[in-house]
Write an enzyme that holds these catalytic residues in place. Sequence first.
Site, PDB file in Angstrom:
ATOM      1  N   HIS A   1      -1.724   5.228  -4.913  1.00  9.56           N
ATOM      2  CA  HIS A   1      -0.370   4.633  -4.707  1.00  9.56           C
ATOM      3  C   HIS A   1      -0.031   3.239  -5.697  1.00  9.56           C
ATOM      4  CE1 HIS A   1       1.981   6.338  -1.542  1.00  9.56           C
ATOM      5  NE2 HIS A   1       1.158   6.084  -0.691  1.00  9.56           N
TER       6      HIS A   1
ATOM      7  N   GLU B   1       4.705  -2.135   6.003  1.00  9.40           N
ATOM      8  CA  GLU B   1       5.433  -0.952   6.016  1.00  9.40           C
ATOM      9  C   GLU B   1       5.771  -0.344   7.298  1.00  9.40           C
ATOM     10  OE1 GLU B   1       5.745   3.440   3.186  1.00  9.40           O
ATOM     11  OE2 GLU B   1       3.920   1.945   3.057  1.00  9.40           O
TER      12      GLU B   1
ATOM     13  N   GLU C   1       5.216   9.193  -1.405  1.00 10.89           N
ATOM     14  CA  GLU C   1       4.369   9.778  -0.458  1.00 10.89           C
ATOM     15  C   GLU C   1       4.028  11.262  -0.851  1.00 10.89           C
ATOM     16  OE1 GLU C   1       2.498   8.087   1.011  1.00 10.89           O
ATOM     17  OE2 GLU C   1       3.620   6.219   1.609  1.00 10.89           O
TER      18      GLU C   1
ATOM     19  N   ALA D   1      -3.786   4.300   6.488  1.00 17.48           N
ATOM     20  CA  ALA D   1      -4.288   3.346   5.741  1.00 17.48           C
ATOM     21  C   ALA D   1      -2.838   2.829   5.038  1.00 17.48           C
ATOM     22  CB  ALA D   1      -5.333   3.708   4.547  1.00 17.48           C
ATOM     23  N   MET D   2      -3.098   1.700   4.366  1.00 18.21           N
ATOM     24  CA  MET D   2      -1.878   1.339   3.783  1.00 18.21           C
ATOM     25  C   MET D   2      -2.312   0.700   2.273  1.00 18.21           C
ATOM     26  SD  MET D   2       1.354   0.571   3.699  1.00 18.21           S
ATOM     27  CE  MET D   2       2.002  -0.375   2.484  1.00 18.21           C
ATOM     28  N   GLU D   3      -1.352   0.981   1.279  1.00 17.10           N
ATOM     29  CA  GLU D   3      -1.489   0.647   0.057  1.00 17.10           C
ATOM     30  C   GLU D   3      -1.260  -0.538  -0.616  1.00 17.10           C
ATOM     31  OE1 GLU D   3       2.536   2.497  -0.116  1.00 17.10           O
ATOM     32  OE2 GLU D   3       0.709   2.822   1.083  1.00 17.10           O
ATOM     33  N   ASN D   4      -1.419  -1.562   0.228  1.00 16.86           N
ATOM     34  CA  ASN D   4      -0.852  -3.065  -0.329  1.00 16.86           C
ATOM     35  C   ASN D   4      -1.638  -3.472  -1.387  1.00 16.86           C
ATOM     36  OD1 ASN D   4       0.135  -3.388   2.666  1.00 16.86           O
ATOM     37  ND2 ASN D   4      -2.147  -3.367   2.862  1.00 16.86           N
TER      38      ASN D   4
ATOM     39  N   HIS E   1      -5.835   8.692  -2.013  1.00 18.56           N
ATOM     40  CA  HIS E   1      -4.461   8.537  -1.707  1.00 18.56           C
ATOM     41  C   HIS E   1      -3.902   7.007  -1.920  1.00 18.56           C
ATOM     42  CE1 HIS E   1      -0.584   9.567   0.103  1.00 18.56           C
ATOM     43  NE2 HIS E   1      -0.445   8.477   0.687  1.00 18.56           N
ATOM     44  N   GLU E   2      -4.563   6.210  -1.286  1.00 19.54           N
ATOM     45  CA  GLU E   2      -4.041   4.756  -1.239  1.00 19.54           C
ATOM     46  C   GLU E   2      -4.415   4.215  -2.513  1.00 19.54           C
ATOM     47  OE1 GLU E   2      -2.296   4.070   1.404  1.00 19.54           O
ATOM     48  OE2 GLU E   2      -3.268   5.504   2.569  1.00 19.54           O
TER      49      GLU E   2
END
Length: 891
Positions: free
Chosen positions: A307, A127, A326, A268-271, A303-304
């Site tokens: 998502h 992202e 977001e 962080a990233m919500e993959n 949060h992640e």
Amino acid sequence: MRDAEPRAIYLRDYQVPDFLIDKTHLHFALHPQTTRVTSELKIRRNPEAEQSDRELVLHGQEIDLQSVSINGKQLNASEYRVDSESLTVFNVPESFTFSTVGFISPEQNTSLEGLYKSKTMYCTQCEAEGFRKITYYLDRPDVLSEFTTTVVANKAEYPVLLSNGNPVKFGDLDDDTHFVTWHDPFRKPAYLFALVAGDLAVLEDSFTTMSGREVTLKIFVEDKDIDKCDHAMTSLKNSMRWDEEVYGREYDLDIFMIVAVDDFNMGAMENKGLNIFNTSCVLAKPETTTDFGFQRVESVVAHEYFHNWSGNRVTCRDWFQLSLKEGFTVFRDSEFSADMGSRTVKRVEEVKLLRTMQFAEDAGPMAHPVQPASFIEISNFYTLTVYEKGAEVVRMLHTLLGPEQFRKGSDIYFARHDGGAATINDFVAAMEEASGRDLKNFMSWYSQAGTPVLKVSDQFDSVAQTYTLTFHQSCPSTPEASESEKSPYVIPMAMGLVTSAGPIALQFDAAGGHFDASRPTHAVLELTKSEESITFSGVSERPVPSLLRNFSSPVRLQFNYDRDQLVTLITKDDDGFNRWDASQQLAVAVIHDAQSQLSVGAGIDIDARLLTAFGALLQDRYIDAAMVAHMLSLPSEVFLAEIAEVAAVDDIHKARSLVKKTIAKSLIAELSDRFASLPSAVHYSATAEQIAVRSLKNICLEYLVATGESEWLQAAFSQFTEANNMTDQMAALTCLVHSDAAAAEPMAAAALAAFYQRWQAEALVVNQWFSVQATAPQPNTLAKVRTLMEHEAFTLKNPNKVRGLIGAFANNNPVNFHQADGQGYGLLSEVVIALNTSNPQMAARMLAPLTRWKKYDANRQGLMRAELQKIGKVESLSKDVFEVISKSLDF
């Protein structure tokens, strides 16, 4: 700046994709020098596309393309075209299997986008547009596909091979390699793709969902960090349970994984099913992590995870809808954190960030609506406006509709768009359907930039026993629109009326708002016009209006409170947020007094009402200790600069410092008594109760050290050496390093040396060591920062270190960053230029302090603009930096 300026992309130009990708099969052969990526895509023309005969254009960058095939037939060079950003294929059929083979070099990828290496680990960040550095693809969020991914690597070096979904096949190969195949049954856009390969330890647990399914939970980290994962795992399970109870959202895969990565541009990233985290947002233990760090881990994990529904199962149609996922998810994680701890304290912390940083963003050259109308580089729009203000907009919907209708609206939204890509309008439409309300006028919050100003005046009629409040709203001009072009906002105004006896029951025309039946002293007015008045009846004495309770709308409130009224709110209001806010307003007034007194060469004379209020807070054992700590904390220099018409950084620093010292000396008995009454040698727990005690104890210590007395300097040094947790140790270290007392200098030097000696193997702790030095107010701090840039533990290649040292200095040390000779600006521009080619995202984000040049005096304005112009002349300026520079210089 560059010969060919980057082209802006506009929301108004959105078109559906010409092609869709139903299935994606990826094969990665990881290799130290060159990684081979084989892609097989099931593609068909989109029946909704405007034209049915367009060429296939796929995104791709920095890929060494080896072959291109359609339905198994390899194409020759005349059948396609490759440039620096795309692959165009001519004359493709209606539906077909499209295959490519390409080589990429993760080891050389310093941008930390796409597939790259962090230490010995392969990982991804896709992202917003990182996937195009992996393989040629329709890299846009409205193209959703079912992914199957096979990862092959040396088994000894990379025993752990991860991707999205569930593992479906694995085994050893003949050449010391092994493979794992992962299948994700849920369609997703390319930006949610993830891959990790490394030699990692794992903490494993499980969660039983509300329907009785067992989900395996795994957190992967370097072996040395396996003892720092328990808090993240607990936070994950709490998040899963909360999302079921509050939103009815159940997790859908058989496994949920988190991987901690040291080199990461974001938090962080919500993959889907494989969240990749910055180590700072997942690792926590008392010895190495502060209370704030524990709270951040809990918040980011939540949060992640949230998502999974608000971002993954329902994603955004295009990047102009970024706040759809977001803003909504920040609101959700905020409510989760409030339920896990103190709701009022959480709100205070959120509003501090909003007022200090997001309001400044709204007033600067990068101001943009929550739903931007255009952008050059989408990475520049991962902003506080999209995230934090976007969450405030969702919060206002929650306030206007109430929790039951809001939940009903979210259920409609998830059911209607599950497995698809939605827009902000779709989200609001679901809320309209759930509530039966017309929210068309509310959309101004999404389409207009800037922070609204709400001016309030009052009138009391003692004979008629009426009290009238008149509200006038406006929004300052921003780059996209002048003040006169902006429409009125729908502003939820939570309020009450407070007298010497406390809050009174409210009586007014219900058409102007609504009551909470269980709380007759509280109401929410709905302001919708440029000017309007509300009259309250049955008011026997002139009240003090308690306005914008719980910060019900993200506006700049202007009401001419006198100081006695502020004291009434501090002592009598039943809204915890407004009690804190009144204490801050009183402190701001006192600091402004000090600035005025100092400007004419007089000594400062602190308003006794502030001392009385602070003294009473210190002696009150019934108020939440965390709230007392917040109320005792003076407004920061950054906030004081933000609310000033011209930020006189030197005057602000001197006045605030003198006010702090005067408070400390005047209330030394109360401060020392409260400090002594709070326990220190207790077994650490990251509970709200313990965090509250530590926060109050350490604000007391901060004031006591400000007296400069050797007794309290020694107390800080003793706390530093004896602390059993990082919160107390770092608080004491900061007191010593930031003290201007001559006796503190040798103690600070000894403490810094001991701290580094003990924690040099812990990168996240060393980053805190950098920050405490970078934010020291002493005049030699800039030179120290330059010296620290040469330190063995510092590198520009690691975003956490850049933020910890350079970011802390530029954003949180105004008196030194803005020193009159401009050397602080020069340091920042050097860093930005160095990062421009290696990590453009970080370079652009680091620029923020220079973009606010209009806030300062003419000399500083000239120096800041000169640095912006110098950066703008750099050859091969990235799109990220170009956009920020061009908008800043045109502002």
